[in-house]
Scaffold this motif. Structure first.
Motif, PDB file in Angstrom:
ATOM      1  N   CYS A 111      -3.527   1.931  -3.625  1.00  0.00           N
ATOM      2  CA  CYS A 111      -2.596   2.993  -3.246  1.00  0.00           C
ATOM      3  C   CYS A 111      -3.373   4.286  -3.065  1.00  0.00           C
ATOM      4  CB  CYS A 111      -1.522   3.164  -4.312  1.00  0.00           C
ATOM      5  SG  CYS A 111      -0.412   4.563  -4.043  1.00  0.00           S
ATOM      6  N   ALA A 112      -3.240   4.906  -1.910  1.00  0.00           N
ATOM      7  CA  ALA A 112      -3.849   6.209  -1.634  1.00  0.00           C
ATOM      8  C   ALA A 112      -2.735   7.178  -1.304  1.00  0.00           C
ATOM      9  CB  ALA A 112      -4.839   6.102  -0.476  1.00  0.00           C
ATOM     10  N   LEU A 113      -2.562   8.186  -2.161  1.00  0.00           N
ATOM     11  CA  LEU A 113      -1.472   9.143  -1.994  1.00  0.00           C
ATOM     12  C   LEU A 113      -1.980  10.438  -1.372  1.00  0.00           C
ATOM     13  CD1 LEU A 113       0.440   8.777  -5.396  1.00  0.00           C
ATOM     14  CD2 LEU A 113       1.192   7.971  -3.146  1.00  0.00           C
ATOM     15  N   ALA A 114      -1.244  10.932  -0.382  1.00  0.00           N
ATOM     16  CA  ALA A 114      -1.536  12.215   0.249  1.00  0.00           C
ATOM     17  C   ALA A 114      -0.394  13.186  -0.043  1.00  0.00           C
ATOM     18  CB  ALA A 114      -1.717  12.032   1.754  1.00  0.00           C
ATOM     19  N   TYR A 115      -0.611  14.427   0.274  1.00  0.00           N
ATOM     20  CA  TYR A 115       0.381  15.465   0.005  1.00  0.00           C
ATOM     21  C   TYR A 115       1.735  15.118   0.612  1.00  0.00           C
ATOM     22  CZ  TYR A 115       2.794  19.940   0.445  1.00  0.00           C
ATOM     23  OH  TYR A 115       3.737  20.949   0.410  1.00  0.00           O
ATOM     24  N   ASP A 142       0.865  -1.186   0.000  1.00  0.00           N
ATOM     25  CA  ASP A 142       0.000   0.000   0.000  1.00  0.00           C
ATOM     26  C   ASP A 142       0.898   1.232   0.000  1.00  0.00           C
ATOM     27  OD1 ASP A 142       0.726   0.724   2.734  1.00  0.00           O
ATOM     28  OD2 ASP A 142      -0.564  -0.929   3.363  1.00  0.00           O
ATOM     29  N   CYS A 143       0.289   2.400   0.039  1.00  0.00           N
ATOM     30  CA  CYS A 143       1.071   3.639  -0.019  1.00  0.00           C
ATOM     31  C   CYS A 143       1.096   4.369   1.318  1.00  0.00           C
ATOM     32  CB  CYS A 143       0.512   4.546  -1.108  1.00  0.00           C
ATOM     33  SG  CYS A 143       0.766   3.900  -2.774  1.00  0.00           S
ATOM     34  N   HIS A 144       0.906   3.649   2.404  1.00  0.00           N
ATOM     35  CA  HIS A 144       0.908   4.251   3.734  1.00  0.00           C
ATOM     36  C   HIS A 144       2.346   4.414   4.226  1.00  0.00           C
ATOM     37  CE1 HIS A 144      -0.545   5.356   7.664  1.00  0.00           C
ATOM     38  NE2 HIS A 144       0.149   4.383   8.235  1.00  0.00           N
ATOM     39  N   ASN A 145       2.684   5.647   4.600  1.00  0.00           N
ATOM     40  CA  ASN A 145       4.024   5.967   5.129  1.00  0.00           C
ATOM     41  C   ASN A 145       5.133   5.511   4.174  1.00  0.00           C
ATOM     42  OD1 ASN A 145       3.007   7.113   7.496  1.00  0.00           O
ATOM     43  ND2 ASN A 145       2.978   5.131   8.551  1.00  0.00           N
ATOM     44  N   LEU A 146       5.035   5.911   2.931  1.00  0.00           N
ATOM     45  CA  LEU A 146       6.055   5.546   1.942  1.00  0.00           C
ATOM     46  C   LEU A 146       7.373   6.248   2.227  1.00  0.00           C
ATOM     47  CD1 LEU A 146       4.138   5.627  -1.476  1.00  0.00           C
ATOM     48  CD2 LEU A 146       5.004   3.607  -0.272  1.00  0.00           C
ATOM     49  N   LEU A 147       8.459   5.541   2.015  1.00  0.00           N
ATOM     50  CA  LEU A 147       9.783   6.153   2.091  1.00  0.00           C
ATOM     51  C   LEU A 147      10.012   6.993   0.843  1.00  0.00           C
ATOM     52  CD1 LEU A 147      11.855   3.051   3.272  1.00  0.00           C
ATOM     53  CD2 LEU A 147      11.034   4.945   4.693  1.00  0.00           C
ATOM     54  N   ASP A 148      10.837   8.023   0.956  1.00  0.00           N
ATOM     55  CA  ASP A 148      11.165   8.836  -0.212  1.00  0.00           C
ATOM     56  C   ASP A 148      11.925   7.993  -1.227  1.00  0.00           C
ATOM     57  OD1 ASP A 148      10.021  10.857   1.188  1.00  0.00           O
ATOM     58  OD2 ASP A 148      11.851  12.036   1.474  1.00  0.00           O
ATOM     59  N   ALA A 149      11.455   8.024  -2.468  1.00  0.00           N
ATOM     60  CA  ALA A 149      12.109   7.246  -3.526  1.00  0.00           C
ATOM     61  C   ALA A 149      11.736   7.829  -4.875  1.00  0.00           C
ATOM     62  CB  ALA A 149      11.704   5.779  -3.434  1.00  0.00           C
ATOM     63  N   THR A 150      12.402   7.328  -5.897  1.00  0.00           N
ATOM     64  CA  THR A 150      12.084   7.743  -7.266  1.00  0.00           C
ATOM     65  C   THR A 150      11.172   6.737  -7.945  1.00  0.00           C
ATOM     66  OG1 THR A 150      14.201   8.897  -7.450  1.00  0.00           O
ATOM     67  CG2 THR A 150      13.094   8.337  -9.517  1.00  0.00           C
ATOM     68  N   VAL A 151      11.280   5.459  -7.554  1.00  0.00           N
ATOM     69  CA  VAL A 151      10.471   4.402  -8.164  1.00  0.00           C
ATOM     70  C   VAL A 151       9.706   3.665  -7.067  1.00  0.00           C
ATOM     71  CG1 VAL A 151      10.464   2.350  -9.632  1.00  0.00           C
ATOM     72  CG2 VAL A 151      12.209   4.127  -9.973  1.00  0.00           C
TER      73      VAL A 151
END
Length: 310
Positions: free
Chosen positions: A205-209, A189-198
């Protein structure tokens, strides 16, 4: 007179016995000396043979060690050359040489920038490695190219194409996996994603600001969502390429909230249900910027350019 004769006879017999004993001991002494001489000769032969055998064994092991050292040096150079090439996939020449530096090994790299048929950024490297104490040298050429081999066509932008992954990555959907992108972040999922390019997301996936504050038009992102729905929340701005992949007959959804945006492109390999209230802004420049990032670089040896010089 008779007593005198008996005495003379006894003396004669004693003399003869003494003479015979002397001859016997002399003969035995001679035989013993002969045996000792033979033993001495045999010992000399054995000693010579042992010394010769020992020298031959030592010579064999010396030659064997030289051969082992030579093979080890060759293998070390080959391994070093490959490690330099792998470092060049994501690093500059100076950084790659610094991170792969090893004692007794010398490395030189020549670089040439090229363009592909679709204006893809390509880099040709000639890598040479040598051993400072042995006359061994290897040279090979490598080509660095973007994993995003082609950019989406006008027809593919914000739409779907069943052959999409073959066009973009030269891989079918079945062949494509997160392993194709070594520097990617893989998650369910997209919860607490690490900074990355890919990003490779298996599922919704739910993306927030806050998930995309590290991205911009000059630092875009590749987001691949496999068998899931994508939601981009309000005031969330995505820069780069979104690829939604379906491996089943299920229909997935794209939700783009009000005051959110996608600048670059959004594509899919299957038809989606779309709820778009935000902005879809096509940008070839953002996609070009994405194509050039080192995190998406691949490197391969150029066939027929491996040389063993010794």
């Amino acid at each position: 007179m008779r007593g005198k004769a008996l005495l003379e006879k006894k003396n004669t017999t004693t003399y003869r016995q003494s003479f015979m004993c002397t001859r016997y001991f002399l003969k035995g002494k001679q035989q013993g000396m002969a045996v000792l001489a033979i033993i001495a000769i045999l010992l000399s032969v054995v000693t010579f043979t042992t010394i010769t055998t020992s020298q031959n064994v030592q010579q064999y092991y010396a030659i064997h060690k030289i051969r082992q050292d030579s093979v080890s040096s060759h293998e070390m150079l080959k391994k070093h050359l490959k490690s330099v090439a792998m470092a060049l996939r994501t690093q500059s020449i100076s950084t790659a040489l610094s991170t792969t530096n090893k004692p007794f090994l010398s490395t030189t790299v020549h670089k040439e920038s090229l363009k592909g048929d679709e204006q893809q950024p390509l880099t040709h490297y000639e890598v040479s490695v040598s051993h400072s104490t042995e006359s061994i040298k290897y040279k090979a050429n490598f080509l660095r190219y973007p994993a995003l081999l082609r950019l989406p066509t006008t027809a593919q932008l914000f739409s779907w194409d069943s052959q999409l992954t073959l066009w973009l990555f030269n891989r079918s959907v079945a062949e494509l996996s997160s392993a194709f992108f070594p520097n990617s972040v893989t998650a369910s999922d997209c919860h607490n994603l690490l900074d990355a390019t890919v990003y490779w997301i298996n599922g919704d996936c739910a993306l927030a600001y806050s998930d995309l504050t590290h991205t911009s038009s000059s630092a875009p992102t590749l987001l691949i969502v496999v068998d899931g729905n994508l939601t981009i929340s309000e005031n969330t701005h995505f820069y780069g390429l979104i690829v939604m992949l379906s491996t089943s007959a299920a229909t997935h959804e794209l939700h783009l909230a009000h005051s959110s945006s996608v600048e670059g492109a959004f594509v899919s390999n299957a038809q989606l249900q779309q709820q778009v209230s935000g902005l879809l802004i096509p940008s070839a420049q953002v996609l070009r910027n994405l194509q050039t990032v080192t995190q998406l670089a691949k490197i391969i040896p150029v066939p027929g350019t491996w040389y063993d010089i010794d």
